[in-house]
Design an enzyme around this catalytic site. Structure first.
Site, PDB file in Angstrom:
ATOM      1  N   GLN A  19       0.832  -1.220   0.000  1.00 41.24           N
ATOM      2  CA  GLN A  19       0.000   0.000   0.000  1.00 41.24           C
ATOM      3  C   GLN A  19       0.855   1.253   0.000  1.00 41.24           C
ATOM      4  O   GLN A  19       0.342   2.355  -0.215  1.00 41.24           O
ATOM      5  CB  GLN A  19      -0.960  -0.007   1.196  1.00 41.24           C
ATOM      6  CG  GLN A  19      -0.287   0.135   2.541  1.00 41.24           C
ATOM      7  CD  GLN A  19      -1.230  -0.094   3.700  1.00 41.24           C
ATOM      8  OE1 GLN A  19      -1.613  -1.215   3.986  1.00 41.24           O
ATOM      9  NE2 GLN A  19      -1.625   0.962   4.384  1.00 41.24           N
ATOM     10  N   CYS A  25      -5.158   0.479   3.663  1.00 39.02           N
ATOM     11  CA  CYS A  25      -5.191  -0.966   3.977  1.00 39.02           C
ATOM     12  C   CYS A  25      -6.577  -1.539   3.707  1.00 39.02           C
ATOM     13  O   CYS A  25      -6.736  -2.655   3.233  1.00 39.02           O
ATOM     14  CB  CYS A  25      -4.818  -1.188   5.432  1.00 39.02           C
ATOM     15  SG  CYS A  25      -5.970  -0.439   6.599  1.00 39.02           S
ATOM     16  N   HIS A 168      -6.174  -1.512  11.658  1.00 37.69           N
ATOM     17  CA  HIS A 168      -5.582  -1.987  10.399  1.00 37.69           C
ATOM     18  C   HIS A 168      -6.505  -3.032   9.769  1.00 37.69           C
ATOM     19  O   HIS A 168      -7.131  -3.827  10.483  1.00 37.69           O
ATOM     20  CB  HIS A 168      -4.205  -2.607  10.690  1.00 37.69           C
ATOM     21  CG  HIS A 168      -3.379  -2.892   9.471  1.00 37.69           C
ATOM     22  ND1 HIS A 168      -3.357  -2.063   8.366  1.00 37.69           N
ATOM     23  CD2 HIS A 168      -2.532  -3.914   9.195  1.00 37.69           C
ATOM     24  CE1 HIS A 168      -2.541  -2.567   7.457  1.00 37.69           C
ATOM     25  NE2 HIS A 168      -2.024  -3.693   7.929  1.00 37.69           N
ATOM     26  N   ASN A 195      -0.914  -9.448   4.555  1.00 37.28           N
ATOM     27  CA  ASN A 195      -0.830  -8.019   4.795  1.00 37.28           C
ATOM     28  C   ASN A 195      -0.543  -7.302   3.476  1.00 37.28           C
ATOM     29  O   ASN A 195      -0.373  -7.939   2.433  1.00 37.28           O
ATOM     30  CB  ASN A 195       0.280  -7.746   5.832  1.00 37.28           C
ATOM     31  CG  ASN A 195       0.114  -6.402   6.515  1.00 37.28           C
ATOM     32  OD1 ASN A 195      -0.771  -5.626   6.197  1.00 37.28           O
ATOM     33  ND2 ASN A 195       0.982  -6.132   7.455  1.00 37.28           N
TER      34      ASN A 195
END
Lengths: 231, 106
Positions: A19, A25, A168, A195
């Site tokens: 990102q 996110c 997150h 992630n």
């Protein structure tokens, strides 16, 4: 439920993305879930555009008018699913590449839609239900408290204390029956989380966190999406 | 002075991180970090040292994981949060309904 499960083994997960310095996110968690759902519905794995969400999704929370998805300043996956359903779907990454900036106009081209949302729902704070939805519907969008992730390098994270304030958005792709925890000399079941900080963070871009305690709030904001089956 | 065999050359306590300079130099190389001015460089080295201590305390609090120097080690916690997170925990939209309960045995 299988003891271990990992959607990466079934080809339902695209490569780890990055990102950059942008609080987007939520858009990566959204595309990851729809990529998996689209794969389950069509057998085709397509990398979808986060930039479309960053530039075009300003969907607001129906109850909090000032709380809207806002590019690099944050958003929410279920709101993004709502936008995606209204907009008709997301285009491919290659048709609307990620820039990591949110100053641009919306350049969404409806004729290039690659995946569409049939519906989305919120999974209860129950580990078995989360595992069952994961196995049945594909990777899940989850919120988490990322306080330990700034210094995380590998292993199964299972802190003695961790806040449950979610800050997150990530993607739950699987779970394992036990990762060896040398200090505690026992196996610890864990979630496998994709992630969006690139492959040079964590375990090749992935994070493992222990199951069973709503650790860092990971069980408290779980959503699943189903894609429209296109023949 | 002749009978002093061992002379301490580093300060006591945590404020001295053995080899912090070495870690910082390895960090800059590994993650291709450059800083525009000496002031910025020195400031980031200070942040880096604090994050070394944070990684140490995270390791104590989270022994089943491995904590240490990551590509975010020159960012303060608030810079890290504002630049790399981005979840707005709004209340869930009204059209997000609850998933049906699924069977979980056999």
């Amino acid at each position: 439920l299988p003891k271990d499960f990992d959607w990466r083994d079934h080809g339902a997960v695209t490569n780890v993305k990055n990102q950059g310095t942008c609080g987007s996110c939520w858009s990566f968690s959204t595309t990851g879930a729809l990529e998996g759902a689209h794969f389950l519905a069509t057998g085709e794995l397509v990398s979808l555009s986060e930039q479309q969400l960053v530039d075009c999704d300003h969907e607001c929370d129906p109850d909090l008018n000032d709380a809207c998805d806002s590019g690099c300043n944050g958003g929410l996956m279920t709101t993004a699913f709502g936008y995606t359903k209204k907009a008709g779907g997301l285009v491919r990454e290659e048709d609307y590449p990620y820039t990591g900036r949110d100053r641009g106009p919306c350049k969404f081209d409806k004729s290039k839609i690659a995946a569409s949302v049939s519906n989305f729902s919120v999974v209860s704070l129950d580990e078995d239900q989360i595992a069952a939805n994961l196995v049945k519907n594909g990777p899940l969008s989850v919120g988490i408290n990322a306080v330990y992730m700034q210094t995380y390098i590998g292993g199964v994270s299972c802190p003695f204390i961790c806040g449950k304030h979610l800050d997150h958005g990530v993607l739950l792709v699987g779970y394992g029956a036990g990762g060896y925890a040398p200090i505690r000399f026992k196996e610890k079941p864990y979630w496998i989380i994709k992630n969006s900080w690139g492959e040079n963070w964590g375990e090749n871009g992935y994070y493992k966190i222990c199951r069973g305690h709503n650790m860092c709030g990971v069980d408290s904001m779980v959503s699943t999406v189903t894609a429209i089956h296109t023949s | 002075d002749d009978n002093i065999l061992i002379r301490q050359v580093v300060e006591d306590g945590d404020e001295h991180l053995l080899n912090a300079e070495h870690h910082f130099s390895a960090f800059k190389t590994k993650f291709s970090k450059t800083y525009a001015t000496k002031e910025e460089h020195d400031y980031r080295f200070g942040v880096f040292k604090s994050n070394l201590l944070r990684a140490k305390s995270h390791q104590e609090l989270d022994p089943s994981a491995i904590h240490g120097v990551t590509k975010f080690s020159d960012l303060t916690p608030s810079e890290f949060r504002s630049q790399f997170l981005g979840l707005k925990p709004l209340s869930l939209p009204s059209d997000a309904h609850n998933a049906p309960i699924l069977p979980t045995d056999n």
